[in-house]
Design a protein around this motif. Structure first.
Motif, PDB file in Angstrom:
ATOM      1  N   MET A  97       0.842  -1.193   0.000  1.00  0.00           N
ATOM      2  CA  MET A  97       0.000   0.000   0.000  1.00  0.00           C
ATOM      3  C   MET A  97       0.878   1.243   0.000  1.00  0.00           C
ATOM      4  SD  MET A  97      -3.145   1.061   2.540  1.00  0.00           S
ATOM      5  CE  MET A  97      -2.206   1.875   3.817  1.00  0.00           C
ATOM      6  N   PHE A  98       0.679   2.082  -1.005  1.00  0.00           N
ATOM      7  CA  PHE A  98       1.414   3.340  -1.113  1.00  0.00           C
ATOM      8  C   PHE A  98       0.405   4.467  -1.251  1.00  0.00           C
ATOM      9  CE2 PHE A  98       4.088   0.005  -2.977  1.00  0.00           C
ATOM     10  CZ  PHE A  98       5.201   0.110  -2.165  1.00  0.00           C
ATOM     11  N   GLN A  99       0.536   5.469  -0.392  1.00  0.00           N
ATOM     12  CA  GLN A  99      -0.425   6.566  -0.371  1.00  0.00           C
ATOM     13  C   GLN A  99       0.308   7.859  -0.037  1.00  0.00           C
ATOM     14  OE1 GLN A  99      -3.988   5.731   1.836  1.00  0.00           O
ATOM     15  NE2 GLN A  99      -4.458   7.889   2.176  1.00  0.00           N
ATOM     16  N   GLY A 100      -0.187   8.982  -0.571  1.00  0.00           N
ATOM     17  CA  GLY A 100       0.458  10.247  -0.261  1.00  0.00           C
ATOM     18  C   GLY A 100      -0.148  11.417  -1.023  1.00  0.00           C
ATOM     19  N   ILE A 101       0.627  12.483  -1.123  1.00  0.00           N
ATOM     20  CA  ILE A 101       0.151  13.705  -1.755  1.00  0.00           C
ATOM     21  C   ILE A 101       0.474  13.696  -3.250  1.00  0.00           C
ATOM     22  CG2 ILE A 101       0.195  16.220  -1.691  1.00  0.00           C
ATOM     23  CD1 ILE A 101      -0.935  14.851   0.818  1.00  0.00           C
ATOM     24  N   VAL A 102       1.753  13.540  -3.604  1.00  0.00           N
ATOM     25  CA  VAL A 102       2.176  13.507  -5.008  1.00  0.00           C
ATOM     26  C   VAL A 102       2.910  12.196  -5.253  1.00  0.00           C
ATOM     27  CG1 VAL A 102       3.559  14.618  -6.812  1.00  0.00           C
ATOM     28  CG2 VAL A 102       2.411  16.021  -5.077  1.00  0.00           C
ATOM     29  N   GLY A 103       2.517  11.476  -6.295  1.00  0.00           N
ATOM     30  CA  GLY A 103       3.147  10.191  -6.573  1.00  0.00           C
ATOM     31  C   GLY A 103       3.364   9.943  -8.048  1.00  0.00           C
ATOM     32  N   ASP A 104       4.511   9.366  -8.365  1.00  0.00           N
ATOM     33  CA  ASP A 104       4.836   8.925  -9.717  1.00  0.00           C
ATOM     34  C   ASP A 104       5.128   7.431  -9.617  1.00  0.00           C
ATOM     35  OD1 ASP A 104       5.666   8.527 -12.280  1.00  0.00           O
ATOM     36  OD2 ASP A 104       7.483   9.745 -12.162  1.00  0.00           O
ATOM     37  N   ILE A 105       4.168   6.604 -10.073  1.00  0.00           N
ATOM     38  CA  ILE A 105       4.233   5.164  -9.839  1.00  0.00           C
ATOM     39  C   ILE A 105       4.299   4.426 -11.177  1.00  0.00           C
ATOM     40  CG2 ILE A 105       3.196   3.218  -8.646  1.00  0.00           C
ATOM     41  CD1 ILE A 105       3.754   5.633  -6.841  1.00  0.00           C
ATOM     42  N   ASP A 106       5.281   3.531 -11.303  1.00  0.00           N
ATOM     43  CA  ASP A 106       5.380   2.628 -12.448  1.00  0.00           C
ATOM     44  C   ASP A 106       5.371   1.202 -11.913  1.00  0.00           C
ATOM     45  OD1 ASP A 106       5.706   4.326 -14.882  1.00  0.00           O
ATOM     46  OD2 ASP A 106       7.430   5.075 -13.769  1.00  0.00           O
ATOM     47  N   LEU A 107       4.368   0.420 -12.333  1.00  0.00           N
ATOM     48  CA  LEU A 107       4.179  -0.932 -11.818  1.00  0.00           C
ATOM     49  C   LEU A 107       4.072  -1.915 -12.974  1.00  0.00           C
ATOM     50  CD1 LEU A 107       3.418  -3.010  -9.582  1.00  0.00           C
ATOM     51  CD2 LEU A 107       1.050  -2.216  -9.826  1.00  0.00           C
ATOM     52  N   SER A 108       4.910  -2.941 -12.945  1.00  0.00           N
ATOM     53  CA  SER A 108       4.855  -4.010 -13.944  1.00  0.00           C
ATOM     54  C   SER A 108       4.326  -5.269 -13.271  1.00  0.00           C
ATOM     55  CB  SER A 108       6.246  -4.272 -14.534  1.00  0.00           C
ATOM     56  OG  SER A 108       6.720  -3.138 -15.227  1.00  0.00           O
ATOM     57  N   VAL A 109       3.204  -5.783 -13.764  1.00  0.00           N
ATOM     58  CA  VAL A 109       2.528  -6.921 -13.151  1.00  0.00           C
ATOM     59  C   VAL A 109       3.042  -8.223 -13.766  1.00  0.00           C
ATOM     60  CG1 VAL A 109       0.303  -8.048 -12.806  1.00  0.00           C
ATOM     61  CG2 VAL A 109       0.492  -5.569 -12.620  1.00  0.00           C
ATOM     62  N   PHE A 110       3.310  -9.200 -12.925  1.00  0.00           N
ATOM     63  CA  PHE A 110       3.828 -10.507 -13.337  1.00  0.00           C
ATOM     64  C   PHE A 110       2.737 -11.544 -13.121  1.00  0.00           C
ATOM     65  CE2 PHE A 110       6.902 -14.128 -12.388  1.00  0.00           C
ATOM     66  CZ  PHE A 110       7.216 -14.320 -13.721  1.00  0.00           C
ATOM     67  N   ASP A 111       2.461 -12.389 -14.124  1.00  0.00           N
ATOM     68  CA  ASP A 111       1.306 -13.279 -14.048  1.00  0.00           C
ATOM     69  C   ASP A 111       1.552 -14.568 -13.283  1.00  0.00           C
ATOM     70  OD1 ASP A 111       2.936 -14.579 -15.815  1.00  0.00           O
ATOM     71  OD2 ASP A 111       1.591 -14.447 -17.539  1.00  0.00           O
TER      72      ASP A 111
END
Length: 216
Positions: A143-157
Motif C-alpha cells: 500500500m502506497f499513499q500520499g500527496i504527489v506520486g509517480d508510480i510505475d508498476l509491472s505486473v507478473f502473471d
C-alpha cells in the motif's frame, strides 16, 4: 506519452488544484502552481529529474508559506485516511510501515523480497517489477499513499494480483487504457486470482499522481 498529452495532463492537474484553492488564489499561489506543474513535467520527461524535483519543492514551499493551515489540513486528512486503510486491510504477519516526506523506491532493477509494506509520503517516486519479487508469504499487501506520486508498476502473471488505484488529480494508465483528469479510479484483478497459491494486493492512492500499470 507525447508532448501534447503531457501538457494536457499537467493542465488538468493545475485546473484541479485551482479548484481546490479557489478563493485563496493570489500571485504567489499562481507562481507556486506553475512551479509544481513544470516540475512534474520535467520529472515525467526524464531529461532533468533533479531540476524537476527542485521546482516541485520550491512550489510546495511557496504554497506552504501562503496557505499553511490549508496544507496542514490536507496532510492530516491524507494521513488519517492512510491509517484508516491500514486498519481496514490489516495483513497477517509482520508489516513494514513507514511515513516520510519523500520516498524513492527502485524495485525494478534487482530481485527483492515482497513482504507486507505500507508507506505514506508527501512526494513519492516508486518503480516496481513483480517479476523480480521473491514473495515472503502466500498473501501480501503493498500500500502506497500520499500527496504527489509517480508510480510505475509491472505486473507478473505468476502471482494472483489485485490492484486498487486512485488519483484525485492526474492520470492512471492500466495496460492500453488511460484515464486523465479528476477523480480517476481503477480496479483490476488477475483472471486466475483465486486459483493462485501466492497473492498480492496493491493499493495506490494520491492527491496528485501519475500511475502507470503494465500488464504482462
Amino acid at each position: 506519452m507525447d508532448r501534447r498529452k503531457r501538457f494536457l495532463a499537467i493542465g488538468l492537474i493545475g485546473l484541479g488544484v485551482v479548484m481546490i484553492f479557489g478563493q485563496w488564489l493570489n500571485f504567489m499561489t499562481l507562481v507556486a502552481l506553475f512551479l509544481l506543474g513544470y516540475g512534474i513535467f520535467k520529472v515525467r520527461q526524464g531529461e532533468d529529474v533533479k531540476t524537476g524535483y527542485i521546482l516541485m519543492a520550491i512550489g510546495g514551499i511557496f504554497i506552504l508559506l501562503d496557505h499553511f493551515i490549508l496544507v496542514i489540513a490536507i496532510l492530516m486528512i491524507s494521513l488519517g485516511l492512510y491509517y484508516a486503510k491500514i486498519r481496514k486491510n490489516q495483513p497477517l504477519g509482520n508489516m513494514v510501515q513507514k511515513q516520510s516526506i519523500t520516498t524513492s523506491l527502485r524495485w525494478d532493477l534487482d530481485p527483492w523480497t515482497l513482504r507486507n509494506t505500507c508507506m505514506w509520503h508527501i512526494l513519492g517516486e516508486i518503480d516496481i517489477d513483480l517479476s523480480l519479487a521473491i514473495m515472503e508469504g502466500k498473501d501480501n499487501l503493498l500500500m502506497f499513499q500520499g500527496i504527489v506520486g509517480d508510480i510505475d508498476l509491472s505486473v507478473f502473471d505468476d502471482y494472483g494480483v489485485e490492484i486498487e488505484a486512485f488519483v484525485l488529480f492526474g492520470q492512471v494508465e492500466l495496460g492500453q487504457e488511460r484515464d486523465t483528469g479528476i477523480m480517476n479510479r481503477v480496479y483490476w484483478k488477475s483472471p486466475d486470482y483465486e486459483l493462485r497459491e501466492q497473492k498480492v494486493k496493491i493499493m495506490l492512492s494520491y492527491l496528485v499522481g501519475d500511475i502507470d500499470i503494465k500488464l504482462s
